[in-house]
Design an enzyme around this catalytic site. Structure first.
Site, PDB file in Angstrom:
ATOM      1  CE  LYS A 268      -4.546   0.666   0.579  1.00 39.74           C
ATOM      2  NZ  LYS A 268      -5.668  -0.158   0.153  1.00 39.74           N
TER       3      LYS A 268
ATOM      4  N   GLY B 148     -25.108   1.937   5.008  1.00 42.93           N
ATOM      5  CA  GLY B 148     -24.293   2.652   4.027  1.00 42.93           C
ATOM      6  C   GLY B 148     -24.709   2.333   2.604  1.00 42.93           C
TER       7      GLY B 148
ATOM      8  N   GLY C 245     -23.434   3.748  -0.229  1.00 42.45           N
ATOM      9  CA  GLY C 245     -22.449   4.367  -1.111  1.00 42.45           C
ATOM     10  C   GLY C 245     -22.281   3.536  -2.362  1.00 42.45           C
TER      11      GLY C 245
ATOM     12  CB  VAL D 113     -19.846  -1.371  -1.847  1.00 41.59           C
ATOM     13  CG1 VAL D 113     -20.101  -2.867  -1.718  1.00 41.59           C
ATOM     14  CG2 VAL D 113     -18.418  -1.121  -2.324  1.00 41.59           C
TER      15      VAL D 113
END
Ligand code: NAD
Length: 357
Positions: A80, A180, A182, A184
Site C-alpha cells: 500500500k 451505508g 455508497g 458498494v
C-alpha cells in the site's frame, strides 16, 4: 517502539519514504509480503495529522492486502502507498507523475491502484510514468470502478452464509439491513432487491436513502438503529470498527456479511459474535471482489476481460464455504480460521520458494 520494531512487528518486507520537493510529494510505500507475487494495493491520499498516523495506516493497510490477496488465491502479495496531503487541494498531474516515478523505482515489487483520494482517471495519469499500475479506466483497457465487483462478491458471499445456516442460497424472502448506501452498498441493495429480498437501509446522506426507498421499496432506518434491526443479515457497507462491545450484544440477526474493511473493532468482538451464534463473514474474504477484478488487469496475458473476472469474483462464495466448513470442524470463529489459512499458505509458499518445500 523504534521505527524498525514497528516495521518488524507485523513482518513487513520494506517501507520506503519518498520525498520530492518539486512536486511536493510525500509518500510512504509499504511492501508487506511478496511471497505469492508482487505486492498489489491502492494508493491512498489523505490529510493525515502527521507522519506517525500515515505510517500506522500504511502498515495496517498493506498487511490487510496480503491477507485479502492470499485468501482469494491471487498471484499477488500485499502493499500500500499513502500520500500525505489533501487530495481536493494538493493532487495535480505533477504529483501523480511523481507517484508513478516512485513506484517505478521499486522495479515491479509493488503495483499501484486507486484507493481513497484517488480515482481510475488518476491511475491513467500515473501510467505515464510507470507500467506498474492497475485499476485504470475502462476506456484505457482497465478494470474500472471496483465497487460493482465488490458488491457482487458480497452478494454471493451472503448466499453462502445463508447456506451455511441451513437455508437455501438465495436472498428471496430474506431481510437484509444495509448500513451505508455508497458505491458498494447501493449496488448490493439493487442486487438483493432484484432477487426479492426485503431491505432495511440507512445512510447519513438522505438523498441516497430516499433513492433506495423510492426505487427499491426499502425501509429507511435511523443510522443508530440499523445494526439492531431484527433481520436475517446485517451488511455493514459504510465504516470500519462497527462491530464492537456496544453493537455486538444489540445485533438482532443471524448473519453479518458486508463490504466494510476492518469491521471488528477488536478480535474479542469476533469471538463475541461467535459466542452469540452469529455467523460473521470475515471482511477481507467477502469484500475481495474489487481486488479480484483488478488483479485480472495485470495477470491476464490477453488483457482484462470483465465477464471472466466476474466469474472469478463469484468464486468468493466457494472460498467462504470452504472457510466455514473448516471453522465448523475446528469449532472456531471463521475470522480466526481465515487468518490461520492465510498464514499456513504463506509459510508453505515461502518454504517452497526457499527450497525447503
Ligand atoms: P462510499 O464512501 O461510496 O460509501 C459509504 C457510504 O456510507 C456513504 O454513502 C456514507 O454516507 C455512508 N455512511 C457513512 N457513515 C455512515 C453511518 N454512520 N451510517 C450509515 N451510513 C454511513 O464507500 P464504498 O466504496 O461504498 O465502500 C464502503 C465500504 O466498503 C468502505 O468501508 C470501504 O473501505 C469498503 N470497501 C470498498 C470497496 C470498493 O470496491 N469500493 C472494496 C473493498 C472494501
Amino acid at each position: 517502539m523504534t521505527l524498525f520494531h514497528r516495521i518488524e512487528r507485523v513482518g513487513h518486507e520494506s517501507v520506503t519514504f519518498f520525498s520530492d520537493p518539486a512536486s511536493r510529494l510525500r509518500m510512504i510505500l509499504a511492501v508487506h509480503n511478496t511471497v505469492m507475487g508482487p505486492a498489489l494495493g491502492g494508493c491512498r491520499m489523505w490529510a493525515y495529522a502527521g507522519i506517525d498516523e500515515a505510517l500506522e495506516d500504511v502498515l495496517r493497510l498493506s498487511r490487510a492486502m496480503t491477507y485479502k490477496s492470499v485468501m482469494a488465491g491471487l498471484p499477488f502479495g500485499g502493499g500500500k502507498a499513502v500520500v500525505l496531503g489533501d487530495p481536493k487541494r494538493e493532487k495535480d498531474e505533477i504529483l501523480l507523475l511523481a507517484i508513478g516515478r516512485a513506484v517505478s523505482g521499486l522495479g515491479g515489487r509493488y503495483i499501484v491502484a486507486e484507493d481513497v483520494g484517488m480515482t481510475e482517471a488518476d491511475m491513467d495519469v500515473i501510467a505515464q510514468t510507470t507500467r506498474w499500475v492497475t485499476g485504470r479506466t475502462l476506456s484505457h483497457g482497465g478494470s474500472g470502478d471496483p465497487s460493482e465487483p465488490t458488491a457482487i462478491g458480497v452478494f454471493e458471499g451472503i448466499k453462502s452464509c445463508l447456506e451455511q445456516c441451513g437455508d437455501e442460497p438465495t436472498v428471496r424472502g430474506r431481510t437484509i439491513a444495509i448500513q451505508g448506501l455508497g458505491k458498494v452498498g447501493s449496488h448490493l441493495a439493487r442486487l438483493a432487491a432484484a432477487e426479492g429480498a426485503k431491505l432495511f437501509v440507512s445512510d447519513i446522506d438522505s438523498a441516497r436513502l430516499e433513492h433506495a426507498v423510492t426505487e427499491l421499496g426499502a425501509h429507511s432506518v435511523m443510522p443508530d438503529a440499523i445494526l439492531s434491526v431484527p433481520c436475517d443479515i446485517v451488511s455493514p457497507c459504510a465504516l470500519g470498527g462497527v462491530l464492537n462491545e456496544k453493537t455486538v450484544p444489540a445485533l438482532n440477526c443471524r448473519i453479518v456479511a458486508g463490504s466494510a474493511n476492518n469491521q471488528l473493532e477488536a478480535d474479542v468482538d469476533g469471538d463475541a459474535l461467535f459466542g452469540r451464534g452469529i455467523l460473521y463473514a470475515p471482511d477481507y474474504v467477502i469484500n475481495a471482489g474489487g481486488l479480484i477484478n483488478l488483479s485480472f488487469e495485470q495477470s491476464s496475458p490477453g488483457g482484462y476481460e470483465r465477464a471472466y473476472a466476474l466469474t472469478k469474483v463469484r468464486e468468493i462464495s466457494t472460498t467462504l464455504t470452504r472457510l466455514f466448513q473448516r471453522a465448523r470442524a475446528q469449532a472456531a470463529p471463521p475470522f480466526r480460521v481465515a487468518d490461520q489459512m492465510v498464514e499456513e499458505r504463506l509459510a508453505e509458499a515461502k518454504a517452497q520458494r526457499d527450497g525447503k518445500g
